[in-house]
Design a protein around this motif. Structure first.
Motif, PDB file in Angstrom:
ATOM      1  N   GLY A 158      15.896   1.228  -2.192  1.00 38.37           N
ATOM      2  CA  GLY A 158      16.766   1.569  -1.071  1.00 38.37           C
ATOM      3  C   GLY A 158      16.180   2.591  -0.119  1.00 38.37           C
ATOM      4  N   ILE A 159      15.264   3.427  -0.605  1.00 37.22           N
ATOM      5  CA  ILE A 159      14.654   4.437   0.268  1.00 37.22           C
ATOM      6  C   ILE A 159      13.216   4.082   0.644  1.00 37.22           C
ATOM      7  CG2 ILE A 159      16.164   6.297  -0.513  1.00 37.22           C
ATOM      8  CD1 ILE A 159      13.873   7.292  -2.303  1.00 37.22           C
ATOM      9  N   CYS A 160      12.762   2.910   0.243  1.00 36.63           N
ATOM     10  CA  CYS A 160      11.381   2.478   0.499  1.00 36.63           C
ATOM     11  C   CYS A 160      11.280   1.783   1.861  1.00 36.63           C
ATOM     12  CB  CYS A 160      10.927   1.531  -0.607  1.00 36.63           C
ATOM     13  SG  CYS A 160       9.212   1.005  -0.424  1.00 36.63           S
ATOM     14  N   GLU A 161      10.262   2.146   2.618  1.00 35.90           N
ATOM     15  CA  GLU A 161      10.041   1.531   3.931  1.00 35.90           C
ATOM     16  C   GLU A 161       9.629   0.065   3.834  1.00 35.90           C
ATOM     17  OE1 GLU A 161       7.252   3.850   6.155  1.00 35.90           O
ATOM     18  OE2 GLU A 161       8.473   5.671   6.004  1.00 35.90           O
ATOM     19  N   GLY A 162       9.093  -0.339   2.703  1.00 36.30           N
ATOM     20  CA  GLY A 162       8.630  -1.715   2.542  1.00 36.30           C
ATOM     21  C   GLY A 162       9.655  -2.655   1.941  1.00 36.30           C
ATOM     22  N   ARG A 163      10.891  -2.199   1.787  1.00 37.36           N
ATOM     23  CA  ARG A 163      11.920  -2.990   1.098  1.00 37.36           C
ATOM     24  C   ARG A 163      12.115  -4.374   1.689  1.00 37.36           C
ATOM     25  NH1 ARG A 163      16.875  -4.604   1.323  1.00 37.36           N
ATOM     26  NH2 ARG A 163      17.333  -3.605   3.290  1.00 37.36           N
ATOM     27  N   GLU A 164      12.267  -4.474   2.986  1.00 40.73           N
ATOM     28  CA  GLU A 164      12.519  -5.784   3.602  1.00 40.73           C
ATOM     29  C   GLU A 164      11.341  -6.737   3.411  1.00 40.73           C
ATOM     30  OE1 GLU A 164      14.033  -5.638   7.587  1.00 40.73           O
ATOM     31  OE2 GLU A 164      15.301  -3.909   7.099  1.00 40.73           O
ATOM     32  N   ALA A 165      10.123  -6.236   3.604  1.00 41.65           N
ATOM     33  CA  ALA A 165       8.935  -7.082   3.417  1.00 41.65           C
ATOM     34  C   ALA A 165       8.808  -7.506   1.958  1.00 41.65           C
ATOM     35  CB  ALA A 165       7.682  -6.344   3.870  1.00 41.65           C
ATOM     36  N   CYS A 166       9.120  -6.595   1.042  1.00 42.22           N
ATOM     37  CA  CYS A 166       9.071  -6.893  -0.384  1.00 42.22           C
ATOM     38  C   CYS A 166      10.068  -7.999  -0.737  1.00 42.22           C
ATOM     39  CB  CYS A 166       9.384  -5.621  -1.171  1.00 42.22           C
ATOM     40  SG  CYS A 166       9.480  -5.821  -2.952  1.00 42.22           S
ATOM     41  N   LEU A 167      11.280  -7.878  -0.222  1.00 40.72           N
ATOM     42  CA  LEU A 167      12.303  -8.886  -0.491  1.00 40.72           C
ATOM     43  C   LEU A 167      11.887 -10.241   0.069  1.00 40.72           C
ATOM     44  CD1 LEU A 167      15.026  -9.773  -1.558  1.00 40.72           C
ATOM     45  CD2 LEU A 167      16.056  -8.905   0.565  1.00 40.72           C
ATOM     46  N   GLU A 168      11.407 -10.267   1.287  1.00 39.61           N
ATOM     47  CA  GLU A 168      10.979 -11.538   1.875  1.00 39.61           C
ATOM     48  C   GLU A 168       9.815 -12.146   1.097  1.00 39.61           C
ATOM     49  OE1 GLU A 168      12.413 -13.542   4.054  1.00 39.61           O
ATOM     50  OE2 GLU A 168      14.024 -12.061   4.044  1.00 39.61           O
ATOM     51  N   TYR A 169       8.900 -11.304   0.634  1.00 38.34           N
ATOM     52  CA  TYR A 169       7.795 -11.783  -0.183  1.00 38.34           C
ATOM     53  C   TYR A 169       8.331 -12.440  -1.447  1.00 38.34           C
ATOM     54  CZ  TYR A 169       3.761 -11.840  -3.242  1.00 38.34           C
ATOM     55  OH  TYR A 169       2.781 -12.247  -4.105  1.00 38.34           O
ATOM     56  N   ALA A 170       9.254 -11.763  -2.116  1.00 39.21           N
ATOM     57  CA  ALA A 170       9.821 -12.287  -3.369  1.00 39.21           C
ATOM     58  C   ALA A 170      10.545 -13.604  -3.139  1.00 39.21           C
ATOM     59  CB  ALA A 170      10.769 -11.262  -3.981  1.00 39.21           C
ATOM     60  N   LEU A 171      11.266 -13.711  -2.048  1.00 42.26           N
ATOM     61  CA  LEU A 171      11.995 -14.942  -1.754  1.00 42.26           C
ATOM     62  C   LEU A 171      11.026 -16.073  -1.407  1.00 42.26           C
ATOM     63  CD1 LEU A 171      14.930 -13.451   0.351  1.00 42.26           C
ATOM     64  CD2 LEU A 171      15.035 -14.309  -2.004  1.00 42.26           C
TER      65      LEU A 171
ATOM     66  N   GLU B 153       0.813  -1.214   0.000  1.00 47.23           N
ATOM     67  CA  GLU B 153       0.000   0.000   0.000  1.00 47.23           C
ATOM     68  C   GLU B 153       0.850   1.270   0.000  1.00 47.23           C
ATOM     69  OE1 GLU B 153      -3.245  -0.173  -0.501  1.00 47.23           O
ATOM     70  OE2 GLU B 153      -3.049  -2.343  -0.511  1.00 47.23           O
ATOM     71  N   THR B 154       2.008   1.241   0.634  1.00 46.54           N
ATOM     72  CA  THR B 154       2.853   2.434   0.728  1.00 46.54           C
ATOM     73  C   THR B 154       4.165   2.296  -0.039  1.00 46.54           C
ATOM     74  OG1 THR B 154       3.825   1.625   2.785  1.00 46.54           O
ATOM     75  CG2 THR B 154       1.917   3.102   2.979  1.00 46.54           C
ATOM     76  N   ALA B 155       4.345   1.206  -0.744  1.00 47.27           N
ATOM     77  CA  ALA B 155       5.595   0.974  -1.475  1.00 47.27           C
ATOM     78  C   ALA B 155       5.792   2.035  -2.558  1.00 47.27           C
ATOM     79  CB  ALA B 155       5.569  -0.413  -2.107  1.00 47.27           C
ATOM     80  N   LEU B 156       7.007   2.520  -2.679  1.00 43.75           N
ATOM     81  CA  LEU B 156       7.324   3.545  -3.672  1.00 43.75           C
ATOM     82  C   LEU B 156       7.106   3.051  -5.093  1.00 43.75           C
ATOM     83  CD1 LEU B 156      10.525   5.138  -2.109  1.00 43.75           C
ATOM     84  CD2 LEU B 156       8.179   6.015  -2.090  1.00 43.75           C
ATOM     85  N   CYS B 157       7.300   1.771  -5.328  1.00 46.50           N
ATOM     86  CA  CYS B 157       7.127   1.236  -6.675  1.00 46.50           C
ATOM     87  C   CYS B 157       5.672   1.271  -7.123  1.00 46.50           C
ATOM     88  CB  CYS B 157       7.686  -0.172  -6.766  1.00 46.50           C
ATOM     89  SG  CYS B 157       6.989  -1.301  -5.568  1.00 46.50           S
ATOM     90  N   ALA B 158       4.749   1.331  -6.185  1.00 45.53           N
ATOM     91  CA  ALA B 158       3.339   1.415  -6.543  1.00 45.53           C
ATOM     92  C   ALA B 158       3.014   2.757  -7.194  1.00 45.53           C
ATOM     93  CB  ALA B 158       2.463   1.209  -5.313  1.00 45.53           C
ATOM     94  N   GLN B 159       3.916   3.721  -7.023  1.00 51.69           N
ATOM     95  CA  GLN B 159       3.735   5.049  -7.602  1.00 51.69           C
ATOM     96  C   GLN B 159       4.524   5.206  -8.899  1.00 51.69           C
ATOM     97  OE1 GLN B 159       4.729   7.835  -4.463  1.00 51.69           O
ATOM     98  NE2 GLN B 159       3.979   6.385  -2.951  1.00 51.69           N
TER      99      GLN B 159
END
Length: 94
Positions: free
Chosen positions: A53-66, A25-31
């Protein structure tokens, strides 16, 4: 990299919970357009990785992808090859 619409991100993934995807919902890539995160072969991923690198959701995104074995694009700041190496390294430590 999150998928832009709720219908797209839940299609075929009935076991996903709202909490598992809340980072989208707040990921920078969604914009940003998906072409930045899914570049043509040989194209630069520098801009996508910068946003990650500046996105607050980076860690959750990476774990989701893995966890979901996302094989294409930049997710959580890592390319396909970088995620593969990370997964291999995690497996070797077990």
């Amino acid at each position: 990299m999150p998928i832009n619409s709720t219908a797209d991100r839940t299609a075929g993934r009935t076991a996903l919970t709202d909490g598992e995807l809340s980072w989208q919902e707040t990921a920078l890539c969604a914009q940003t357009g998906p072409e930045l995160f899914f570049p043509e072969p040989g194209s630069s991923t520098r801009e996508a990785k910068f946003l990650c690198g500046i996105c607050e959701g980076r860690e959750a995104c990476l774990e989701y992808a893995l966890t979901h074995d996302e094989r294409f694009g930049v997710w959580g700041g890592l390319s396909e090859q970088e995620r593969y190496a990370l997964k291999r390294g995690r497996a070797d430590r077990r």
